[in-house]
Design an enzyme around this catalytic site. Structure first.
Site, PDB file in Angstrom:
ATOM      1  N   VAL A 123     -96.196  -8.257  13.783  1.00  0.00           N
ATOM      2  CA  VAL A 123     -96.904  -9.517  14.012  1.00  0.00           C
ATOM      3  C   VAL A 123     -98.338  -9.452  13.470  1.00  0.00           C
ATOM      4  O   VAL A 123     -98.812 -10.373  12.794  1.00  0.00           O
ATOM      5  CB  VAL A 123     -96.906  -9.881  15.519  1.00  0.00           C
ATOM      6  CG1 VAL A 123     -97.588 -11.222  15.732  1.00  0.00           C
ATOM      7  CG2 VAL A 123     -95.486  -9.917  16.049  1.00  0.00           C
ATOM      8  N   GLU A 144     -98.859 -19.103  21.762  1.00  0.00           N
ATOM      9  CA  GLU A 144     -97.718 -19.822  21.167  1.00  0.00           C
ATOM     10  C   GLU A 144     -96.601 -18.881  20.727  1.00  0.00           C
ATOM     11  O   GLU A 144     -95.423 -19.205  20.855  1.00  0.00           O
ATOM     12  CB  GLU A 144     -98.220 -20.641  19.970  1.00  0.00           C
ATOM     13  CG  GLU A 144     -97.213 -21.575  19.372  1.00  0.00           C
ATOM     14  CD  GLU A 144     -96.776 -22.640  20.367  1.00  0.00           C
ATOM     15  OE1 GLU A 144     -95.720 -22.418  20.986  1.00  0.00           O
ATOM     16  OE2 GLU A 144     -97.465 -23.654  20.528  1.00  0.00           O
ATOM     17  N   GLU A 200     -84.433  -4.881  17.878  1.00  0.00           N
ATOM     18  CA  GLU A 200     -85.207  -3.641  17.963  1.00  0.00           C
ATOM     19  C   GLU A 200     -84.277  -2.427  17.862  1.00  0.00           C
ATOM     20  O   GLU A 200     -83.069  -2.541  18.075  1.00  0.00           O
ATOM     21  CB  GLU A 200     -85.925  -3.557  19.315  1.00  0.00           C
ATOM     22  CG  GLU A 200     -86.741  -4.766  19.674  1.00  0.00           C
ATOM     23  CD  GLU A 200     -88.091  -4.777  18.986  1.00  0.00           C
ATOM     24  OE1 GLU A 200     -88.661  -3.696  18.781  1.00  0.00           O
ATOM     25  OE2 GLU A 200     -88.561  -5.869  18.624  1.00  0.00           O
ATOM     26  N   LYS A 235     -89.566 -15.449  28.301  1.00  0.00           N
ATOM     27  CA  LYS A 235     -89.921 -16.684  27.597  1.00  0.00           C
ATOM     28  C   LYS A 235     -89.689 -17.914  28.469  1.00  0.00           C
ATOM     29  O   LYS A 235     -90.516 -18.827  28.513  1.00  0.00           O
ATOM     30  CB  LYS A 235     -89.104 -16.789  26.310  1.00  0.00           C
ATOM     31  CG  LYS A 235     -89.488 -15.743  25.264  1.00  0.00           C
ATOM     32  CD  LYS A 235     -88.461 -15.700  24.140  1.00  0.00           C
ATOM     33  CE  LYS A 235     -88.830 -14.677  23.068  1.00  0.00           C
ATOM     34  NZ  LYS A 235     -87.722 -14.486  22.108  1.00  0.00           N
TER      35      LYS A 235
HETATM   36  N1  LIG Z   1     -91.793  -8.921  16.097  1.00  0.00           N
HETATM   37  C1  LIG Z   1     -91.623 -10.180  16.422  1.00  0.00           C
HETATM   38  O1  LIG Z   1     -90.930 -10.927  15.713  1.00  0.00           O
HETATM   39  C2  LIG Z   1     -92.291 -10.737  17.646  1.00  0.00           C
HETATM   40  C3  LIG Z   1     -92.100 -12.102  17.964  1.00  0.00           C
HETATM   41  C4  LIG Z   1     -92.765 -12.649  19.063  1.00  0.00           C
HETATM   42  C5  LIG Z   1     -93.576 -11.839  19.847  1.00  0.00           C
HETATM   43  N2  LIG Z   1     -93.722 -10.509  19.535  1.00  0.00           N
HETATM   44  C6  LIG Z   1     -94.612  -9.689  20.386  1.00  0.00           C
HETATM   45  O2  LIG Z   1     -95.733  -9.313  19.611  1.00  0.00           O
HETATM   46  C7  LIG Z   1     -96.210  -8.041  20.057  1.00  0.00           C
HETATM   47  C8  LIG Z   1     -96.274  -7.086  18.875  1.00  0.00           C
HETATM   48  O3  LIG Z   1     -94.974  -6.918  18.366  1.00  0.00           O
HETATM   49  P1  LIG Z   1     -94.700  -6.206  16.947  1.00  0.00           P
HETATM   50  O4  LIG Z   1     -93.287  -6.556  16.603  1.00  0.00           O
HETATM   51  O5  LIG Z   1     -95.764  -6.532  15.988  1.00  0.00           O
HETATM   52  O6  LIG Z   1     -94.774  -4.651  17.363  1.00  0.00           O
HETATM   53  P2  LIG Z   1     -94.838  -3.384  16.363  1.00  0.00           P
HETATM   54  O7  LIG Z   1     -94.395  -3.760  14.994  1.00  0.00           O
HETATM   55  O8  LIG Z   1     -94.134  -2.296  17.067  1.00  0.00           O
HETATM   56  O9  LIG Z   1     -96.399  -3.034  16.272  1.00  0.00           O
HETATM   57  C9  LIG Z   1     -97.106  -2.677  17.435  1.00  0.00           C
HETATM   58  C10 LIG Z   1     -98.555  -2.422  17.085  1.00  0.00           C
HETATM   59  O10 LIG Z   1     -99.245  -2.212  18.326  1.00  0.00           O
HETATM   60  C11 LIG Z   1     -99.996  -0.995  18.203  1.00  0.00           C
HETATM   61  N3  LIG Z   1    -100.098  -0.359  19.524  1.00  0.00           N
HETATM   62  C12 LIG Z   1     -99.086  -0.011  20.360  1.00  0.00           C
HETATM   63  N4  LIG Z   1     -99.572   0.504  21.493  1.00  0.00           N
HETATM   64  C13 LIG Z   1    -100.924   0.494  21.368  1.00  0.00           C
HETATM   65  C14 LIG Z   1    -101.988   0.912  22.201  1.00  0.00           C
HETATM   66  N5  LIG Z   1    -101.770   1.433  23.425  1.00  0.00           N
HETATM   67  N6  LIG Z   1    -103.248   0.736  21.746  1.00  0.00           N
HETATM   68  C15 LIG Z   1    -103.496   0.190  20.561  1.00  0.00           C
HETATM   69  N7  LIG Z   1    -102.532  -0.200  19.716  1.00  0.00           N
HETATM   70  C16 LIG Z   1    -101.253  -0.044  20.120  1.00  0.00           C
HETATM   71  C17 LIG Z   1     -99.233  -0.142  17.230  1.00  0.00           C
HETATM   72  O11 LIG Z   1    -100.137   0.790  16.700  1.00  0.00           O
HETATM   73  P3  LIG Z   1     -99.756   1.797  15.529  1.00  0.00           P
HETATM   74  O12 LIG Z   1     -99.915   0.986  14.248  1.00  0.00           O
HETATM   75  O13 LIG Z   1    -100.784   2.840  15.660  1.00  0.00           O
HETATM   76  O14 LIG Z   1     -98.358   2.225  15.799  1.00  0.00           O
HETATM   77  C18 LIG Z   1     -98.781  -1.188  16.214  1.00  0.00           C
HETATM   78  O15 LIG Z   1     -99.796  -1.450  15.280  1.00  0.00           O
HETATM   79  C19 LIG Z   1     -95.256  -7.608  21.172  1.00  0.00           C
HETATM   80  O16 LIG Z   1     -95.792  -7.986  22.401  1.00  0.00           O
HETATM   81  C20 LIG Z   1     -93.997  -8.408  20.896  1.00  0.00           C
HETATM   82  O17 LIG Z   1     -93.239  -8.664  22.060  1.00  0.00           O
HETATM   83  C21 LIG Z   1     -93.100  -9.956  18.452  1.00  0.00           C
END
Ligand SMILES: NC(=O)c1ccc[n+]([C@@H]2O[C@H](COP(=O)([O-])OP(=O)(O)OC[C@H]3O[C@@H](n4cnc5c(N)ncnc54)[C@H](OP(=O)(O)O)[C@@H]3O)[C@@H](O)[C@H]2O)c1
Ligand SMILES: NC(=O)c1ccc[n+]([C@@H]2O[C@H](COP(=O)([O-])OP(=O)(O)OC[C@H]3O[C@@H](n4cnc5c(N)ncnc54)[C@H](OP(=O)(O)O)[C@@H]3O)[C@@H](O)[C@H]2O)c1
Lengths: 410, 410
Positions: free
Chosen positions: B13, B116, B177, B192
């Site tokens: 994201v 959002e 995932e 949600k």
């Molecule tokens: N993916 C989707 O399509 C989607 C859709 C709607 C909502 N979301 C929500 O958006 C959020 C992010 O999802 P994502 O898919 O982008 O996850 P992701 O690809 O796994 O990326 C997670 C990011 O968070 C960082 N992170 C994790 N723990 C941390 C901590 N304790 N301190 C600082 N940074 C930390 C990670 O750091 P590193 O880079 O160092 O690993 C990484 O950059 C989640 O809450 C998810 O539920 C995702």
């Protein structure tokens, strides 16, 4: 402190807004309501006026322009904007003609103008284009934007009515005006598409430049052909980015069941958007009526009160900014009452005689559609876009199945 | 003057938002990006940090919380709100758990929180509920809110894959995932739906109180039965107003082609709302992915920058405000591997043996669905709601057509 609200017009839309405000938040009720007809009976508990200046000259914060007279509406909206006021309007014809000037007035005098109800009444499409597509690049916008036309088409397809019966029913049910011309000839749709193009592509396009044909010539013969192909006809408004710039059309079009627009029936409107970031988005809701339209006005009022104004994000975007009203080709089915009529429109095309009419499938340009408007109207020529649903071969095949005479092959 | 933006998280994201800001408006790029893993290679042109306080302690105006760790996310969001900052978050699990507290912090310290992307990622449903339904009374909200589950169901129905094959494909395509548990067991959907219920009905409902079953037990047998009935199965999240208050469910459900949800395939999400003023509205768009989710975050950022905050209109509404997690009955099809399993869930129902499984059609209460979760999981019982699509008689008929043994009739 509660804002002072002035209302112009107390018809279908004005009363819709009023009843919502009354139920929900009394401080969003109007202090004064300006109307025109001194002979109509009015609710004595409301404060009506016949002089627009009662609101225009006074210390009102927000003006709601919901009258049916475009000239007076223009006067009201421009006067309010020149006083830096917040304005809400639903008058698509008037807005489509004057938006660039209003934007200028907003900048100059610091007021704001919202008009969600002016396109696809109940669907929050303008606010969505303005906020949710910020930073996005829209490639295509496609929609069903006139409830009366869609209602008529649904009645033709689902209930087997004739065009005249369907139109009468639309009027009886309040989906078409007493004079339904602007509804059925696509003019109402071109006002709406012009407004949507500004928000989707950042370009002001005069509605007269959009090649437009309504449902006025769609008859049983067209319905029978579409059904034979497993398809429906919908009045589709479409604008898209091409290599040359923005092109736009409003035409009855074949749609297949895989397209979400196929399932939009009766008075419903819908909008489908394809964009770089969001892929495909689709919205469906009511396109007219007292409460749906009043609800959009009420939502505008609450947004306006809280300081929201359109960002017109796309006006500063990176898109091709030319509009090409005469560019773009469309594969269409043409049907006419005489061989000559069809030949004056598409001289080269193969003509098939079927269901007592002359048909052909041809590629026509937007330019031709614009130039031949008089012919199309006078000869009541039906034109239906293929819209990626069926091939020319399929259509000709379906037409020939019951063919009576094949007139010419050149 | 350009606002200072701090970003937490640079995964799917975070990178989506970043690439949109970079193309569109450089002053909406983050000044600092906080991440966690020191070993990952990073673009040396961006300024990464491993210390959240680099943003939390400094003079940033807006914080974007896009990390995958709910506890740290809670810490970040609450700290920013306590400093009266503007915050955007996408963390549905964390938000669903803490929204009432965050609302309190907004009021107390004057900050704002937009999210959002946390429900139906690419669809602007929260902003729409918040602005467009102002003054309206929502009667029912129904949606497809998990892209992975919907993708799996589409593959079962359209491509004839097995559940395991479909799940693997969803993972390979990035729609599920590595650990897909929260996706397929409906837990992601209940977060949600809890958020949407707050905006639609003005009531905070802990997600654990929403009776929930995901697609984890849907197999070919269920698909074959649905297809025999001319229907599809979708994972439907539903909340509505009843005489007693708000009821909500998340269950695999039969839908028919007249329902717009039937046509929502693969990774798409959708929401259908029935309200007093607007009648039926329907929205469809992408529910996950880097650009669609990043686009919602970017839109929140532009709204936030312009001073927009949620009005939580419904919190002051006129609706029944009790939530009845244990009320409401559902007609469902139950399938299990053993007669005993089915009897422990619906002891009185007629049981039919078909496709090597035991089936029945019964009315179950939300309370039962909650109480029997362990049994349902252990016995891998499949439950599919009829949802006004077919009668009990139709289903039993379809099951009996190829019946091998009718086990019991009581
Ligand atoms: N993916 C989707 O399509 C989607 C859709 C709607 C909502 N979301 C929500 O958006 C959020 C992010 O999802 P994502 O898919 O982008 O996850 P992701 O690809 O796994 O990326 C997670 C990011 O968070 C960082 N992170 C994790 N723990 C941390 C901590 N304790 N301190 C600082 N940074 C930390 C990670 O750091 P590193 O880079 O160092 O690993 C990484 O950059 C989640 O809450 C998810 O539920 C995702
Ligand atoms: N109806 C819909 O579903 C719908 C949907 C979207 C947008 N709109 C737009 O909303 C606007 C209003 O439509 P409507 O359906 O509410 O019209 P309507 O029912 O015909 O009502 C028109 C109102 O405007 C007043 N009016 C007309 N000319 C006036 C003038 N010169 N000065 C002051 N008041 C004047 C009328 O006054 P009297 O009461 O004295 O006759 C009446 O109250 C139009 O621009 C229409 O295009 C309508």
């Amino acid at each position: 402190m509660a804002k002072q609200i002035g209302l112009f017009g107390f018809g279908v839309v004005g009363q819709g807004y009023y009843s919502i405000a009354k139920k929900h938040q009394q401080n969003l009720l109007p202090k004064t309501i300006v109307v025109q007809n001194k002979k109509k009976e009015r609710n004595p508990e409301l404060s009506f006026s016949f002089d627009p200046n009662d609101i225009l000259d006074s210390n009102y914060d927000i003006g709601l322009e919901l009258i049916s007279d475009p000239e007076e509406a223009y006067h009201i909206v421009s006067t309010l904007l020149k006083s830096g006021k917040k304005v809400v309007s639903a008058n698509k014809k008037m807005l489509a003609a004057h938006l660039p000037e209003f934007l200028q007035l907003e900048k100059e005098f610091g007021g704001s103008l919202l008009y969600e109800a002016a396109a696809a009444a109940g669907i929050p499409i303008i606010t969505t284009l303005d906020t949710h597509f910020a930073g996005d690049q829209i490639e295509k916008l496609e929609g069903i934007l006139n409830g009366s036309s869609n209602y008529i088409l649904s009645q033709l397809f689902e209930e087997g009515l004739t065009f005249e019966e369907a139109l009468k029913l639309a009027q009886d049910n309040g989906f078409a005006e007493a004079d339904p011309t602007l509804d059925i000839n696509g003019s109402d749709v071109s006002s709406k598409l012009a407004i949507l193009i500004l928000h989707a592509f950042g370009k002001f396009v005069p509605e007269k430049d959009i090649p437009t044909l309504g449902v006025q010539h769609i008859r049983k013969e067209d319905v029978i052909l579409a059904q034979k192909l497993g398809l429906k006809i919908k009045l589709i408004a479409k604008a898209q980015i091409t290599a040359d710039g923005i092109t736009a059309f409003i035409l009855p079009s074949l749609v297949n069941p895989k397209n979400a627009l196929y399932w939009v029936e009766n008075e419903y409107n819908s909008v489908k958007i394809i964009s770089r970031n969001l892929g495909e988005q689709f919205y469906k809701g009511k396109g007219a009526g007292s409460l749906p339209t009043g609800a959009s006005v009420y939502a505008d009022l609450t947004k306006s009160e809280r300081g929201y104004s359109y960002s017109y994000d796309k006006l500063n975007g990176e898109l091709p900014k030319t509009f090409q009203p005469k560019s773009g080709n469309l594969e269409v089915i043409v049907r006419a009452h005489s061989e000559n009529a069809i030949k004056s429109l598409v001289p080269e095309a193969e003509i098939v005689f079927n269901q007592e009419a002359y048909w052909s499938v041809a590629t026509i340009s937007a330019q031709l559609l614009q130039e031949k408007q008089t012919l199309i109207q006078e000869e009541e020529i039906s034109i239906v876009a293929l819209n990626e649903t069926a091939t020319k071969k399929d259509v000709l095949q379906a037409l020939k199945e019951e063919v009576k005479v094949t007139i010419s092959l050149n």
